[in-house]
Design an enzyme around this catalytic site. Structure first.
Site, PDB file in Angstrom:
ATOM      1  N   HIS A 396       0.223 -13.038  23.541  1.00  0.00           N
ATOM      2  CA  HIS A 396      -1.233 -12.950  23.417  1.00  0.00           C
ATOM      3  C   HIS A 396      -1.781 -11.902  24.394  1.00  0.00           C
ATOM      4  CE1 HIS A 396      -5.318 -14.842  22.844  1.00  0.00           C
ATOM      5  NE2 HIS A 396      -5.495 -14.254  24.021  1.00  0.00           N
ATOM      6  N   GLU A 397      -1.396 -12.023  25.650  1.00  0.00           N
ATOM      7  CA  GLU A 397      -1.971 -11.116  26.659  1.00  0.00           C
ATOM      8  C   GLU A 397      -1.468  -9.685  26.478  1.00  0.00           C
ATOM      9  OE1 GLU A 397      -4.370 -12.435  27.978  1.00  0.00           O
ATOM     10  OE2 GLU A 397      -3.856 -14.557  27.796  1.00  0.00           O
TER      11      GLU A 397
HETATM   12  N1  BES Z   1      -9.148 -13.298  27.868  1.00  0.00           N
HETATM   13  C1  BES Z   1      -8.632 -14.594  27.914  1.00  0.00           C
HETATM   14  C2  BES Z   1      -8.842 -15.301  29.235  1.00  0.00           C
HETATM   15  C3  BES Z   1     -10.196 -15.946  29.368  1.00  0.00           C
HETATM   16  C4  BES Z   1     -10.424 -17.172  28.790  1.00  0.00           C
HETATM   17  C5  BES Z   1     -11.197 -15.339  30.074  1.00  0.00           C
HETATM   18  C6  BES Z   1     -11.665 -17.767  28.902  1.00  0.00           C
HETATM   19  C7  BES Z   1     -12.434 -15.914  30.189  1.00  0.00           C
HETATM   20  C8  BES Z   1     -12.672 -17.139  29.601  1.00  0.00           C
HETATM   21  C9  BES Z   1      -7.127 -14.585  27.642  1.00  0.00           C
HETATM   22  O1  BES Z   1      -6.696 -13.521  26.888  1.00  0.00           O
HETATM   23  C10 BES Z   1      -6.838 -15.792  26.830  1.00  0.00           C
HETATM   24  O2  BES Z   1      -7.305 -15.868  25.739  1.00  0.00           O
HETATM   25  N2  BES Z   1      -6.064 -16.713  27.351  1.00  0.00           N
HETATM   26  C11 BES Z   1      -5.776 -17.933  26.686  1.00  0.00           C
HETATM   27  C12 BES Z   1      -4.314 -18.041  26.380  1.00  0.00           C
HETATM   28  C13 BES Z   1      -3.975 -17.704  24.975  1.00  0.00           C
HETATM   29  C14 BES Z   1      -2.520 -17.876  24.684  1.00  0.00           C
HETATM   30  C15 BES Z   1      -4.779 -18.420  23.941  1.00  0.00           C
HETATM   31  C16 BES Z   1      -6.224 -19.034  27.592  1.00  0.00           C
HETATM   32  O3  BES Z   1      -6.541 -18.760  28.751  1.00  0.00           O
HETATM   33  O4  BES Z   1      -6.279 -20.160  27.162  1.00  0.00           O
HETATM   34 ZN    ZN Z   2      -7.155 -13.655  24.892  1.00  0.00          ZN
END
Ligand code: BES
Ligand code: ZN
Length: 985
Positions: A396-397
Site C-alpha cells: 500500500h505505502e
Molecule cells: N496515508 C495513510 C496514513 C494516514 C491514515 C494518514 C490516516 C492520515 C490519516 C496511509 O497510506 C494508509 O492508508 N495507511 C493505512 C494502511 C493501509 C494498508 C490501509 C493505515 O494507516 O491504516
Molecule cells: Zn494510504
C-alpha cells in the site's frame, strides 16, 4: 472473525487499520465570505477551488471600499463573527484555506530537537513567488512560538513587516507588508521559532522503546498527513502547494537522523558535542509527505534491481525481525517500477518501525513510517495473517510513492485518488511478491464487502466529498475513500481490462508527475487510452455515477420464460416508514448508475455475458432452458442483486447440490447479498421495499456444510456471527450458536490443529478454530486450554497460526494468573505481533474486575500506549461481557479521551463506533443518543451518525426477522443434535 464488529459497519479484521472513522461533511457555507480588511480582494471561486488563481490587487481593494452599504454590513458581520488573533487584533483572513497569491518554491529548514527537554528550535527560510500582487502573506503554523521573522526581496533588500498576527483557530500566521509583492517576483521569508516535541502521535513527536538492558530509549519522529506539518515548521500546508525541501538537523552523536532524502553531510558542532546532519534537497513535493526521524536504530539494506537503496530501520532489539519486510519491499518496489512505467525518482527508500504510531503506516516520500506490527515479522512467532498484513501495508505505502507522492490530489476532497488507488494496488503488489496468497480473491472480503456494508447507510457519503477544515479532512480517511475507492477501480478494471487500466494509469502518472491532479484528470487519461484502442466508453460519464453519489444500486431481477427484467434503485438499509424516499432523489444524477451487469447461466456457466444498465433498467433474453442465472460475476461490480423467489430457489439448490459449479467468489457474493437483503431496505422510489426472509438466508447457508474455501467462509462467518450478536437478548441466541456449530463441526474435524495447507487454508483454519470455540465446542475449548496451559507453565511452543485462538481461549476460560501472565508477556516481549495478540487475549477475560482494570489502563499511557487504546476498546466491546463496561468507561472518561485523541483525529470516530455499534436495543440507543447530545465529537460526527443509524437498524432487524429466524432455528436445531458447553465461569 467471530466476535467481530457489526456487519453494517466495516469490520477491519485484526489489522492495525484505523480506517473506520467517519465525520461530518464540510458545510461550504463560509466560502462566500469575500473582501477582508487586509487591502486585498479575494476571488471567492479561488478560495475553494484549489489550483485556481487568487485575484488580489489594490485596484480591486479600492472597489471594495466603494461597494456600498450592503458590503460594509457584510464585512462588519464577518469581523463580528471572527475570533481575534492572539494579540486581540482582528485576523484579516477568514478562510480556513490559504489564499493563493504567493506560493512556496523552496524550504530550507534547520531543526534542533532536544530529546531530553523536548524543546525544539527551528529556523525556516522559504523562497516564495508572488502569483498575484499582494501586501500580505498568510501561512500555516500551529503551536509554534515565532521569535523572529523577516522578508527580503531579491539581493537581500528587506521588506518591512507592519503586522504579524497568529490565529490559532485556523492555525494561520499573517504578515502584513508595507509594500506590494510584485507578480512573478521571488522573495525570501525567514522565520525563527521555538516549539516542543508533541505528546500525541501527530506533528513532530516523541516516542520511546525499552532497549535490551531494560532502559527507555527516546526517538523523535513525524507524522504530518493531513495537516500536521504546520505543527513542526511554518509552511503552506496544502497538498497543491508543492515545493522542494532542504533539511539540516542537529542531533546527539549516539543518534542517527533520517529524512526523505539521503544524508549529504555530517558536521560536528564545535564545543557542543552535537552533530549537524544535512540532507540532499528533495524533489518537488507536498508538505504532508515531509518526514524526519532522530533515533538510535539499526538497519538492514538491499539494492533493488532498479538501483534504489532500500533499508528497513528498527530498534536494535527488533532488527532481526526486519528481513521479511526488506525482501518483500524489494520485490514489490521493482514490480511497481515496471507496472507504473516510471522510475522511482529518489535515490533511496527507508521503511522505519515507530513504537508509537497512530495510523498503520504513512507513505512519506523516501521515508515510510510504520507501526511495529505492520513491519516486523518473525517466522517463529508471527502468524500467516499478520505476515500478510505486513506485505499488504508495504504494498500500500509503496504504491503511494507514485499514487500520492509523485502525483498528488489537488485537494483533500479527492483523497480517494490517493487512498482508493493505494488500496486497489495493495492486492496487486502483494500478489506480485506472494503469488500463492490468492490476493485477487481476498479483495472481495477485504474491500468490496465491507465497503458495500457501510455504503448502505444513509449516513454514508460520496467518494468525492467537499472538505475544508482539518477535522473534516481527517474524517474522510474512511472505508469509503479506501475500500469503495478501491472497489470502483476494480469494477472499472473488470470492464476495460487490466491492460487498458494499467496503460491509463501510466498515462495519468506521466501527464501529472511532480504535480497535482483531480478525479477528472484520471478519467481523461483513461479515456485517451480507451479511445486509442477504439473503445468508445464514456469513462467519465460512467464513473461519475459512482464517485459523485453516495450509495450504490440494488439490481432486482426477474426471470420469466427466458426473459430477464433488471431494474435499479439506490439500496439503503433503512427503518420502515422513516426514510423519506424523495430525499435521496435530490441529486443531479438522481441515484441511478451505469451498471455493468454481468451474468452466467446454467446453460453457459463459463461464459460471462454483460449488459450495460445506463442509468436505466434493462430487459434481455437468456434462453428458455435456463435453470439459474448468477449476476455480478465474481462480485466485481459495486452493487447488490436481488433475485425473484424462483431465482433464489434455483441458486440455493445449485449451492446445496453442486456448489463448485460457481466460483468461490460467486458463492461468497450470494451469501453476502442474501444476508444483507434480510435487512429492511428502502430504495429511492419506495420507502419500504421489504426484505427477504431470514429463513431464506439460513436455507442458503446450509450449503456451507460442503464449503471448503476461505472466501465464502469468511463472508458467511461475518454474517452468521453478526446474527449471533443481533440475537443477544433472545432465546434464539443459543440456537444460532448451535446452528453455526453444526455447520462447522465437519470442517473442524477435517481441518484440525496442524498447521498444514496453503496460505488460504491456514487462514481458514484460524477462522474455523475460533468459530468452534465461540460456538462452545468442548473439544476445541479443551485443546486450546491445554495448549495455553503448556505454554504458560512449560513454555511449550505453539505454532503462530494457532496462537490467536489459543491465547484468547486460555484467557477466556482461565484464571487471574493466566491473565497476569499475558500482561507480563505484553510488557516484556520484543515481538510486536505477540504483544498485539496479548492485548486481544486479555480483552477476552470474563472476570469483571480484570476487565475493569484493563479498561482503566487505557487511560494511562505508561500502561497501554495511546496507539493501542482503540484496539483494546474494540476487543473489549466485542466480548459480550465487556461491551457495557467499555461503553461506561468511555462515557465516564470522555473528557480525557476526547482531549487525548483530539477532536480532529481519525481515531475518535473509531472509538465511538467501537463502543456503541454492537448495541441492539432501544434502551441502549436512548443511552447513546442522550450521552452524545451534549458532547462535542469533532471529527467523529459522521461516525456517530453511522453508529446511531446502525443501532436503529439492529432494532429494526428484530422486528422483521426475530420470529422467522427463531422459528427456522427451532425446527432445525434440536439440543440433542449438538454439544453446547455452558460457560464454565
Ligand atoms: N496515508 C495513510 C496514513 C494516514 C491514515 C494518514 C490516516 C492520515 C490519516 C496511509 O497510506 C494508509 O492508508 N495507511 C493505512 C494502511 C493501509 C494498508 C490501509 C493505515 O494507516 O491504516
Ligand atoms: Zn494510504
Amino acid at each position: 472473525m467471530p466476535g467481530d464488529m457489526t456487519r453494517l459497519v466495516s469490520s477491519e479484521e485484526n489489522k492495525d487499520l484505523p480506517l473506520s472513522s467517519y465525520n461530518t461533511l464540510g458545510s461550504d457555507s463560509d466560502i462566500s465570505r469575500s473582501p477582508n480588511e487586509s487591502g486585498f480582494m479575494v476571488n471567492k471561486r479561488a478560495m475553494y477551488e484549489p489550483g485556481a488563481v487568487m485575484v488580489c490587487s489594490q485596484k480591486r481593494a479600492c472597489c471594495v471600499v466603494s461597494m456600498g452599504f450592503a458590503a460594509i454590513i457584510a464585512v462588519a458581520l464577518i469581523v463580528a463573527f471572527t475570533k481575534p488573533a492572539t494579540n486581540g487584533e482582528e485576523f484579516p483572513w477568514t478562510d480556513v484555506r490559504l489564499p493563493f497569491h504567493v506560493r512556496p518554491l523552496y524550504y530550507n529548514i534547520s531543526l534542533h530537537p532536544n530529546l531530553t527537554t523536548r524543546h525544539v528550535e527551528g529556523h525556516v527560510t522559504i523562497k516564495l513567488t508572488a502569483i498575484e500582487e499582494t501586501t500580505a502573506i498568510i501561512i500555516h503554523g500551529h503551536d509554534l512560538n515565532i521569535t523572529d521573522y523577516s522578508l527580503n526581496k531579491k539581493y537581500g533588500k528587506p521588506i518591512e513587516i507592519l503586522k504579524f498576527l497568529v490565529y490559532p483557530p485556523h492555525q494561520q500566521l499573517y504578515l502584513g507588508l508595507n509594500e506590494i509583492l510584485r507578480r512573478g517576483s521571488n522573495y525570501t521569508l525567514r522565520l525563527k521559532y521555538k516549539t516542543t516535541l508533541k505528546e500525541g502521535l501527530e506533528g513532530f513527536y516523541l516516542s520511546s522503546y525499552i532497549n535490551a538492558d531494560g532502559e527507555r530509549r527516546y526517538l523523535a519522529t513525524t507524522h504530518f498527513e493531513p495537516t500536521s506539518a504546520r505543527a513542526a515548521f511554518p509552511c503552506f500546508d496544502e497538498p497543491h502547494m508543492k515545493a522542494q525541501f532542504f533539511l539540516s538537523l542537529v542531533r546527539e552523536p549516539q543518534h542517527i537522523a533520517l529524512f526523505n532524502m539521503p544524508l549529504q553531510d555530517s558536521v560536528p558542532l564545535q564545543d557542543t558535542g552535537l552533530v549537524m546532519d544535512s540532507f540532499e534537497e528533495s524533489k518537488i513535493m507536498s508538505t504532508y509527505l515531509v518526514a524526519f526521524v532522530v533515533c538510535d536504530y539499526k538497519s538492514v539494506s538491499n539494492m533493488t534491481r532498479h538501483n534504489i537503496s532500500l533499508s528497513v530501520y528498527a530498534p536494535p532489539t527488533m532488527i532481526d525481525q526486519a528481513g521479511y519486510a526488506l525482501q518483500v519491499a524489494s520485490h514489490i518496489f521493482d514490480f511497481y517500477q515496471d507496472f507504473f512505467g516510471i522510475k522511482y525518482p529518489l535515490p533511496k527508500q527507508d521503511l522505519i518501525a515507530i513504537p508509537d504510531f497512530g495510523a498503520g503506516a504513512m507513505e512519506n516520500w523516501g521515508l515510510i513510517t510504520y507501526r511495529e506490527t505492520a513491519l516486523m515479522f518473525d517466522a517463529n512467532h508471527t502468524s500467516s495473517w499478520a505476515q500478510q498484513g505486513v506485505a499488504v501495508v508495504i504494498a500500500h505505502e509503496l504504491a503511494h510513492q507514485w499514487f500520492g507522492n509523485l502525483v498528488t490530489m489537488s485537494w483533500w476532497s479527492d483523497l480517494w485518488l490517493n487512498e482508493g488507488f493505494a488500496s486497489f494496488m495493495e492486492n496487486i503488489g502483494t500478489k506480485a511478491a506472494q503469488p500463492g496468497w490468492a490476493m485477487e480473491e481476498q479483495f472481495l472480503v477485504d474491500k468490496m464487502q465491507p465497503a458495500l456494508a457501510l455504503d448502505a447507510l444513509l449516513a454514508s457519503h460520496p467518494i468525492s466529498t467537499p472538505v475544508k477544515d482539518p477535522a473534516q479532512i481527517e474524517s474522510i480517511f474512511d472505508t469509503i475513500s479506501y475500500k469503495k475507492g478501491a472497489s470502483i477501480i476494480s469494477m472499472l478494471e473488470s470492464f476495460i481490462g487490466h491492460k487498458m487500466l494499467a496503460e491509463g494509469l501510466q498515462l495519468y502518472l506521466r501527464e501529472n508527475e511532480f504535480g497535482n491532479a483531480a478525479t477528472d484528470d484520471l478519467w481523461a487519461a483513461l479515456t485517451k487510452v480507451t479511445k486509442k484502442h477504439n473503445n468508445e466508453l464514456d469513462i467519465k460519464g460512467i464513473m461519475d455515477t459512482w464517485t459523485l453519489q453516495a450509495g450504490f444500486p440494488l439490481v432486482s431481477v426477474t426471470l420469466q420464460d427466458g426473459h430477464i427484467l433488471a431494474t435499479q434503485a439506490r439500496f439503503v438499509v433503512c427503518e420502515e416508514n422513516v426514510t423519506d424516499p424523495n430525499e435521496p432523489l435530490n441529486t443531479t444524477i438522481g441515484y441511478r448508475w451505469h451498471v455493468p451487469l454481468t451474468y452466467i447461466t446454467s446453460e453457459q456457466p463459463h461464459e460471462q455475458a454483460m449488459h450495460w444498465m445506463n442509468l436505466s433498467d434493462v430487459e434481455f433474453e437468456v434462453g428458455k432452458d435456463v435453470k439459474w442465472v448468477k449476476f455480478n460475476v465474481g462480485q466485481r461490480g459495486f452493487f447488490r442483486v436481488s433475485y425473484d423467489a424462483a431465482g433464489w430457489a434455483g441458486l440455493i439448490s445449485l449451492l446445496r447440490n453442486n456448489h463448485t459449479a460457481l466460483s468461490s467468489a460467486d458463492r461468497a457474493n450470494l451469501v453476502d447479498d442474501i444476508f444483507t437483503l434480510v435487512n429492511p431496505f428502502c430504495t429511492a422510489t419506495q420507502s419500504w421495499a421489504g426484505t427477504i426472509n431470514g429463513s431464506l438466508a439460513l436455507e442458503l447457508s446450509l450449503y456451507l456444510k460442503n464449503e471448503t474455501r476461505y472466501i465464502p467462509w469468511h463472508t458467511a462467518l461475518e454474517h452468521l456471527f453478526q446474527w449471533v450478536r443481533l440475537l443477544f437478548n433472545y432465546p434464539a441466541h443459543t440456537q444460532m450458536l448451535q446452528y453455526i456449530h453444526t455447520l462447522i463441526i465437519p470442517h473442524y474435524k477435517r481441518i484440525g490443529w496442524n498447521n498444514t495447507g496453503t496460505h488460504l487454508e491456514r487462514l481458514l483454519r484460524s477462522k474455523i478454530l475460533s468459530a468452534a470455540v465461540y460456538c462452545g465446542d468442548t473439544h476445541a475449548i479443551q485443546e486450546a486450554k491445554r495448549m495455553f496451559h503448556d505454554w504458560r507453565i512449560n513454555g511449550t511452543f505453539i505454532h503462530p497460526n494457532l496462537r490467536a485462538v489459543v491465547y484468547r481461549t486460555g484467557v477466556r476460560y482461565g484464571t487471574e494468573e493466566d491473565w497476569r501472565h499475558c500482561w507480563k508477556v505484553y510488557n516484556t516481549s520484543t515481538i510486536p505481533s505477540e504483544k498485539k495478540l496479548m492485548l486481544k487475549a486479555m480483552a477476552q477475560t470474563q472476570n469483571p474486575w480484570l476487565m475493569q482494570q484493563f479498561l482503566e489502563y487505557t487511560l494511562d499511557s505508561t500502561k497501554i500506549r495511546q496507539q493501542d487504546v482503540l484496539t483494546v476498546l474494540q476487543e473489549v466491546s466485542k466480548n459480550p461481557s465487556g461491551r457495557f463496561p467499555a461503553w461506561r468507561m468511555v462515557r465516564q472518561h470522555w473528557a480525557q479521551i476526547s482531549r487525548q485523541f483530539g477532536q480532529g483525529s481519525f481515531t475518535i470516530g473509531s472509538i465511538i463506533k467501537a463502543v456503541t455499534s454492537t448495541f441492539t436495543s432501544a434502551f441502549d440507543l436512548g443511552e447513546v443518543e442522550s450521552f452524545f447530545k451534549d458532547v462535542s465529537v469533532g471529527s467523529g460526527e459522521r461516525a456517530l451518525a453511522q453508529a446511531l443509524e446502525t443501532i436503529r437498524l439492529h432494532i429494526q432487524w428484530h422486528e422483521h426477522n426475530l420470529d422467522d429466524v427463531s422459528h427456522w432455528l427451532n425446527q432445525r436445531v434440536t439440543p440433542a443434535k449438538t454439544q453446547v458447553e455452558v460457560d464454565p465461569q
